[in-house]
Design a protein around this motif. Sequence first.
Motif, PDB file in Angstrom:
ATOM      1  N   GLN A  17      38.374  -1.083  28.678  1.00 10.33           N
ATOM      2  CA  GLN A  17      39.096  -2.437  28.296  1.00 10.33           C
ATOM      3  C   GLN A  17      40.480  -2.696  28.105  1.00 10.33           C
ATOM      4  OE1 GLN A  17      35.279  -4.934  27.508  1.00 10.33           O
ATOM      5  NE2 GLN A  17      36.462  -6.827  28.036  1.00 10.33           N
ATOM      6  N   GLU A  61      33.527   2.736  27.950  1.00 13.01           N
ATOM      7  CA  GLU A  61      34.212   1.185  28.833  1.00 13.01           C
ATOM      8  C   GLU A  61      34.660   0.400  27.953  1.00 13.01           C
ATOM      9  OE1 GLU A  61      30.293  -0.234  29.929  1.00 13.01           O
ATOM     10  OE2 GLU A  61      29.879   1.781  30.532  1.00 13.01           O
ATOM     11  N   ARG A  78      42.743  -2.177  29.715  1.00 13.82           N
ATOM     12  CA  ARG A  78      43.469  -2.512  30.732  1.00 13.82           C
ATOM     13  C   ARG A  78      44.567  -3.978  30.032  1.00 13.82           C
ATOM     14  NH1 ARG A  78      38.158  -1.909  32.517  1.00 13.82           N
ATOM     15  NH2 ARG A  78      38.047  -0.204  33.167  1.00 13.82           N
ATOM     16  N   GLU A 109      41.639  -2.622  41.210  1.00 22.18           N
ATOM     17  CA  GLU A 109      39.911  -2.567  41.303  1.00 22.18           C
ATOM     18  C   GLU A 109      39.776  -2.626  42.636  1.00 22.18           C
ATOM     19  OE1 GLU A 109      42.303  -5.217  38.457  1.00 22.18           O
ATOM     20  OE2 GLU A 109      42.265  -4.727  40.155  1.00 22.18           O
ATOM     21  N   LEU A 110      38.678  -2.147  43.102  1.00 23.40           N
ATOM     22  CA  LEU A 110      37.750  -2.431  44.582  1.00 23.40           C
ATOM     23  C   LEU A 110      38.179  -3.373  45.293  1.00 23.40           C
ATOM     24  CD1 LEU A 110      35.649   0.476  44.648  1.00 23.40           C
ATOM     25  CD2 LEU A 110      36.904   0.274  45.688  1.00 23.40           C
ATOM     26  N   GLU A 111      38.477  -4.358  44.789  1.00 23.40           N
ATOM     27  CA  GLU A 111      38.100  -6.034  45.069  1.00 23.40           C
ATOM     28  C   GLU A 111      39.603  -6.361  45.083  1.00 23.40           C
ATOM     29  OE1 GLU A 111      36.039  -8.145  46.735  1.00 23.40           O
ATOM     30  OE2 GLU A 111      34.521  -6.860  46.524  1.00 23.40           O
ATOM     31  N   ASN A 115      32.691   4.096  36.338  1.00 21.26           N
ATOM     32  CA  ASN A 115      33.058   3.126  37.407  1.00 21.26           C
ATOM     33  C   ASN A 115      33.826   2.349  36.579  1.00 21.26           C
ATOM     34  OD1 ASN A 115      32.311   4.481  39.848  1.00 21.26           O
ATOM     35  ND2 ASN A 115      31.566   2.733  40.396  1.00 21.26           N
ATOM     36  N   ARG A 116      32.962   2.297  35.235  1.00 20.03           N
ATOM     37  CA  ARG A 116      33.774   1.317  33.906  1.00 20.03           C
ATOM     38  C   ARG A 116      34.924   1.802  33.612  1.00 20.03           C
ATOM     39  NH1 ARG A 116      28.146   0.150  34.965  1.00 20.03           N
ATOM     40  NH2 ARG A 116      27.633   0.996  33.586  1.00 20.03           N
ATOM     41  N   TYR A 131      36.996  -0.889  52.967  1.00 20.69           N
ATOM     42  CA  TYR A 131      38.020  -0.850  51.837  1.00 20.69           C
ATOM     43  C   TYR A 131      39.827   0.087  52.337  1.00 20.69           C
ATOM     44  CZ  TYR A 131      35.123  -0.414  48.483  1.00 20.69           C
ATOM     45  OH  TYR A 131      33.652  -1.199  47.293  1.00 20.69           O
ATOM     46  N   ARG A 166      36.724   5.454  42.039  1.00 16.17           N
ATOM     47  CA  ARG A 166      34.709   4.732  41.850  1.00 16.17           C
ATOM     48  C   ARG A 166      33.535   4.764  42.996  1.00 16.17           C
ATOM     49  NH1 ARG A 166      39.580   1.550  40.552  1.00 16.17           N
ATOM     50  NH2 ARG A 166      39.621  -0.106  38.418  1.00 16.17           N
ATOM     51  N   LEU A 187      50.107  -3.250  36.774  1.00 19.13           N
ATOM     52  CA  LEU A 187      48.244  -3.541  37.311  1.00 19.13           C
ATOM     53  C   LEU A 187      48.390  -4.765  37.947  1.00 19.13           C
ATOM     54  CD1 LEU A 187      45.083  -2.437  35.667  1.00 19.13           C
ATOM     55  CD2 LEU A 187      46.308  -1.336  37.535  1.00 19.13           C
ATOM     56  N   ARG A 192      48.138  -4.672  42.502  1.00 14.92           N
ATOM     57  CA  ARG A 192      48.146  -6.283  43.148  1.00 14.92           C
ATOM     58  C   ARG A 192      48.648  -6.903  44.602  1.00 14.92           C
ATOM     59  NH1 ARG A 192      46.193  -7.761  38.471  1.00 14.92           N
ATOM     60  NH2 ARG A 192      44.396  -6.689  37.854  1.00 14.92           N
TER      61      ARG A 192
END
Length: 318
Positions: free
Chosen positions: A181, A177, A184, A263-265, A256-257, A294, A242, A193, A197
């Motif tokens: 991080q 993780e 990213r 990102e899914l959101e 998932n991390r 989704y 994910r 990224l 979006r």
Amino acid sequence: MDDERLAQVASWYYEEGLDQGAIARRLGCSRSMVSRYLKEARARGLVEIRIRHPLKTDPRLEEALRAAFSLREAWVLGNPPAGDRLRLRRLGELGAQALQRRLRPGIRIGLSWGTAVYEVVRAMPEIPLKGAQVIQIIGALGAGDPMIDGPELARWLAEKLEAPVRHLHAPLLVESEAVAQALRHERTIAETLALARKVHVALIGIGSVDPRLSSLRRAGYLRESELEALRAAGAVGDVLARALDAEGNPLDHPLNRRVIGLELEALRRIPTVIAVAGGAAKAPAIRAALRGGYVDVLVTDAEAAAAVLAMEGALAYA
């Protein structure tokens, strides 16, 4: 005979419709020699033959899926072929039709990876689009078949649209993780990224935790024991790598991390998400992706659609 002359013979036969006798008279040779020339042209890759099968859809199942999951569109392949490979090819052709409906100058298209996305890109014709852009929205596998990997698929689609491509220069999954991080926040990855979006359309597949179907297992990212652990934790499938539970919620799981990608959101906020997946064995994963909100446009087959609807309790439609 050199390639240029072989190509001329092939053009006379396949494009102008001349029979082998007429071509033989033009060349002053025998029909059997013309037949050999045509075979040689195909062997050298100068001729590509594509058979376009009429794609029969199932409007009843399409309407049932739209109603059950509030989808904008559902494309359901009726009477799907028995073989998985041919079924996926037909789904790719349907998916290409769904994508073509949305093409316009200036469009930004986000692309994930996998065999379903590969078949859509393969089926896409060459359509030059002014101001279009293709963006890789999930990291690269870096192992297995490069043709189904995100960088190659993004490049191939961009080539067909005569559009620039933006690659996500990162692996799909990293070891920890902390590494994820840090990556990213790396400038070029963060910029890609941010662009991902803002795509207008995203084209994705839907993954399975079934060892026979899992692309992550085939690529060497997950062992069968890890898939078993995911299933024990409640995973039924994945979207953008994910893992999701049966209701489409992402699992609170280290896997998932460790993913590098959209990102899914953020996926939920993209104006149009086209998902391509088929086969009854993938029904739990497809349902999870739909329940999670989704997907806006689903491309699937009649067997998968009926299984999903049965799981949802819409038995009258299954």
